[in-house]
Design an enzyme around this catalytic site. Structure first.
Site, PDB file in Angstrom:
ATOM      1  N   PRO A 400       0.832  -1.208   0.000  1.00 34.25           N
ATOM      2  CA  PRO A 400       0.000   0.000   0.000  1.00 34.25           C
ATOM      3  C   PRO A 400       0.865   1.256   0.000  1.00 34.25           C
ATOM      4  CG  PRO A 400      -0.802  -1.583   1.620  1.00 34.25           C
ATOM      5  CD  PRO A 400       0.518  -2.101   1.135  1.00 34.25           C
ATOM      6  N   ARG A 401       0.464   2.231  -0.793  1.00 34.85           N
ATOM      7  CA  ARG A 401       1.257   3.450  -0.949  1.00 34.85           C
ATOM      8  C   ARG A 401       0.967   4.454   0.154  1.00 34.85           C
ATOM      9  NH1 ARG A 401       1.042   5.768  -6.937  1.00 34.85           N
ATOM     10  NH2 ARG A 401       2.710   6.991  -6.023  1.00 34.85           N
ATOM     11  N   LEU A 405       4.933   1.755   4.955  1.00 37.79           N
ATOM     12  CA  LEU A 405       5.329   0.341   4.987  1.00 37.79           C
ATOM     13  C   LEU A 405       6.550   0.071   4.111  1.00 37.79           C
ATOM     14  CD1 LEU A 405       1.827  -1.406   4.923  1.00 37.79           C
ATOM     15  CD2 LEU A 405       3.276  -0.890   6.896  1.00 37.79           C
ATOM     16  N   SER A 408       8.656   2.287  -1.329  1.00 37.87           N
ATOM     17  CA  SER A 408       9.668   2.796  -2.267  1.00 37.87           C
ATOM     18  C   SER A 408      10.983   2.039  -2.130  1.00 37.87           C
ATOM     19  CB  SER A 408       9.906   4.292  -2.027  1.00 37.87           C
ATOM     20  OG  SER A 408       8.759   5.043  -2.322  1.00 37.87           O
ATOM     21  N   ALA A 410      11.407  -0.897  -1.010  1.00 36.76           N
ATOM     22  CA  ALA A 410      11.242  -2.288  -1.437  1.00 36.76           C
ATOM     23  C   ALA A 410      11.491  -2.418  -2.939  1.00 36.76           C
ATOM     24  CB  ALA A 410       9.846  -2.789  -1.083  1.00 36.76           C
ATOM     25  N   ASP A 455      14.361   0.950   7.213  1.00 40.89           N
ATOM     26  CA  ASP A 455      13.599   0.211   6.202  1.00 40.89           C
ATOM     27  C   ASP A 455      14.527  -0.563   5.278  1.00 40.89           C
ATOM     28  OD1 ASP A 455      11.666   1.663   7.423  1.00 40.89           O
ATOM     29  OD2 ASP A 455      11.037   2.776   5.641  1.00 40.89           O
TER      30      ASP A 455
END
Length: 647
Positions: A400-401, A405, A408, A410, A455
């Site tokens: 989900p943008r 989470l 980007s 990822a 992240d």
């Protein structure tokens, strides 16, 4: 670390001499060809090693000439050293390939006298031609793939650095260290040691030296001195022993080559056949199928947002959502836009307006392009010569943008792992801790995205990871210390996740905290130190399987964040999710910058009621599926031609 210093060589853009060594005698191979009764090899009788047919009938010397011709503007002169027995063969070859016959140097040896030795032969060319420039030294009987190898990259890398250059490749699993010269390198890609055919256990390195050297003008007298010393001692000095001496007395940089280089050397007929088969396999089978890598969403369980303030965090990779990238060999380099995230066609101007207003203009195409750019620059700066091959690269994602989470990063991580696999860049070249730092540089330096390391670390490592970003560590090594956390499989924590279906009300999470922290405001500095304490306590609780304590710490983490950032910055919708969770006695906090919450259920029986109320208020609810599989090392290389897909 980059070594891209401004040097005199770089400023003057100097040319250099190229010396091809082909003076060896194929005694063993010639003898086995003579004894072969099948007649298959009768045409090879008397053929010099460097002119033996390779894949597609192209000899090693022809392959080198192809590369040299494409980089000829770098060389003021090209010389080829041969012996008395094979001189006529090379003279005829030189005529065909328009190399001046006077540049063929005859060392006068025959099979009866034996070879001069690599260093003595090199010294002969240097003395007879009065060489007073930098030199490129090549063993003419090496088998490699000329279509993937770029000699210009080697020369440029050398010219952009002080000192000498030694090239190497990562050995295949079936190669023995005792069959090659093995080099050890430091983090700045400087060669620290060279072992000639070491016994097993002498070194852990699998970096095999190739007779492809750049020797600077200033060190040419050392070559002559080394050759004279060997002559005085009646020994035939090898090129490996010469480079080992230069490593000790001078500066020698290392450059990783994209493929395996096989020196025909003193081999038999069986070795020659295996070499042919291996390289034919590379060039016919390589990358005919796509390579795919995944990178998963993450939830910050403890300590965030202190990761951006020299703090500590615990993060968990989750299987619920992921980004993936796929790379396939192609004649042209093509970055494919995603049909949904990078739209180029719309039903109408009104449709364009609605989509742009809801989703903005920041799709994944820019992330792919920026990652490719930085990957090329990283390899150029860090002694990794990339193969000359193009590809099609595409991505997909269900993360989900705009809900914090790590969507980007990822995409960037999945693309990076595809590029590493495609070009044979391993974790020895780019360790996990530096992969995270690389992805951060893409987002911050290339795209101006406000981000921290947390992240990128969890997406490089996978699993559940404890991260220490203390100021001392960050200033000393540029990244933190990272530790995998083992979760008791028979008693896993019951995490859940909720996020906004429309993230427009996610709040301005970072506010002015950075300014206040940099100004030394006591409440903020003290608060970040408290996050550190929470994280250490949470680590102990997880390792002990004490999830009630972990739940209490998650609540404290959120309360402190709310105190520092204020409700106005956190956003009404985010606060509503927290209130609903606490109503059902579930621990809750932000997993990222905002737009989602992660919870730990204290009472499994209340989870259904919690889910119903969150969904009734328009939030999306999912049970977290932990991705506790640790990332396997990215060690795929071109030599593993059967491994075309990994994730």
């Amino acid at each position: 670390t980059t070594n891209n210093k401004q040097t005199n060589k770089q400023k003057q853009n100097t040319t250099m001499k190229c010396i091809i060594l082909a003076g060896g005698h194929a005694g063993r191979l010639e003898s086995e060809i003579e004894k072969d009764e099948s007649g298959r090899y009768s045409t090879l009788k008397g053929v010099p090693k460097a002119l033996l047919p390779g894949p597609n009938g192209q000899s090693p010397l022809d392959r080198w000439w192809y590369c040299i011709s494409n980089s000829s503007y770098h060389f003021s002169s090209i010389y080829l050293l041969t012996n008395a027995e094979t001189y006529k063969h090379y003279e005829r070859w030189a005529t065909t390939n328009r190399l001046d016959r006077k540049n063929i140097i005859n060392d006068g040896t025959t099979s009866a006298t034996g070879p001069r030795g690599g260093v003595d032969g090199l010294d002969l060319v240097l003395r007879s031609q009065e060489v007073d420039e930098d030199v490129l030294v090549i063993a003419g009987d090496m088998m490699f793939d000329p279509e993937s190898f770029d000699l210009t990259n080697v020369v440029k890398y050398f010219h952009n650095r002080d000192g000498n250059l030694l090239c190497y490749y990562d050995m295949a699993e079936d190669e023995r260290q005792s069959s090659r010269g093995i080099v050890e390198l430091d983090r700045e890609n400087k060669v620290t040691a060279l072992f000639e055919k070491p016994a097993e256990g002498v070194t852990d390195s699998r970096a095999a030296s190739v007779v492809l050297y750049c020797i600077c003008k200033e060190d040419i007298p050392r070559v002559t001195s080394f050759a004279e010393s060997a002559c005085d001692n009646s020994t035939k000095a090898t090129l490996g022993s010469l480079m080992s001496t230069l490593v000790k007395k001078s500066c020698v940089h290392g450059l990783k080559l994209p493929d395996q280089f096989d020196l025909i050397g003193n081999v038999g007929l069986g070795d020659y056949e295996r070499c042919l088969l291996r390289h034919t396999g590379y060039e016919e089978r390589f990358h005919k199928r796509p390579i795919t890598h995944h990178a998963y969403a993450r939830v910050g369980l403890m300590g965030n947002p202190s990761d951006g303030f020299f703090g500590k965090t615990i993060s968990l990779s989750i299987k619920n959502f992921h980004a993936q990238a796929t790379i396939t060999e192609n004649d042209k380099l093509v970055l494919e836009p995603h049909p949904l995230n990078d739209p180029t066609r719309f039903g109408s101007l009104e449709d364009l307006n609605t989509i742009s207003r809801q989703e903005g203009y920041q799709g994944g195409l820019r992330l792919m392009q920026a990652t490719c750019k930085r990957f090329y620059e990283h390899c150029l700066d860090n002694g990794i010569s990339l193969a000359k091959r193009n590809f099609t690269l595409k991505y997909d994602t269900n993360i989900p943008r705009q809900v914090g989470l790590a969507g980007s990063s990822a995409i960037c991580t999945a693309v990076l792992h595809c590029l590493m696999s495609f070009f044979g860049v391993t974790e020895r070249d780019l360790p996990k801790e530096l992969q995270a730092k690389f992805v951060l540089s893409v987002e911050v330096n290339e795209l101006g995205i406000n981000a921290g390391l947390q992240d990128r670390v969890i997406q490089a490592y996978g699993g559940m990871v404890y991260m220490d970003f203390s100021k001392e560590l960050m200033e000393k090594q540029g990244y933190g210390n990272y530790k995998y956390i083992a979760v008791k499989e028979n008693n896993p924590p019951l995490f859940w996740l909720a996020y906004l279906s429309d993230p427009s009300d996610s709040g301005k999470i970072h506010s002015d905290i950075r300014r206040r922290f940099d100004a030394g405001e006591e409440d903020v500095v003290s608060g970040m130190n408290t996050f550190v304490s929470f994280t250490d306590d949470a680590l102990a609780a997880i390792e002990a399987g004490d999830y009630n304590t972990l739940a209490d710490l998650m609540d404290k983490n959120f309360d402190l964040r709310r105190q520092l950032y204020t409700d106005k910055c956190l956003g009404d919708a985010n606060l509503q999710m927290v209130e609903i969770a606490r109503k059902h006695k579930s621990a809750v906090k932000f997993p990222g910058s905002g737009g989602a919450v992660v919870g730990l259920c204290r009472d499994e029986g209340s989870l259904w009621h919690l889910q119903r109320e969150l969904e009734s208020n328009g939030f999306v609810f999912v049970k977290v599926i932990p991705n506790l599989n640790r990332k396997k090392p990215t060690t795929w290389s071109r030599r593993d031609s059967t491994s075309t897909t990994s994730s």
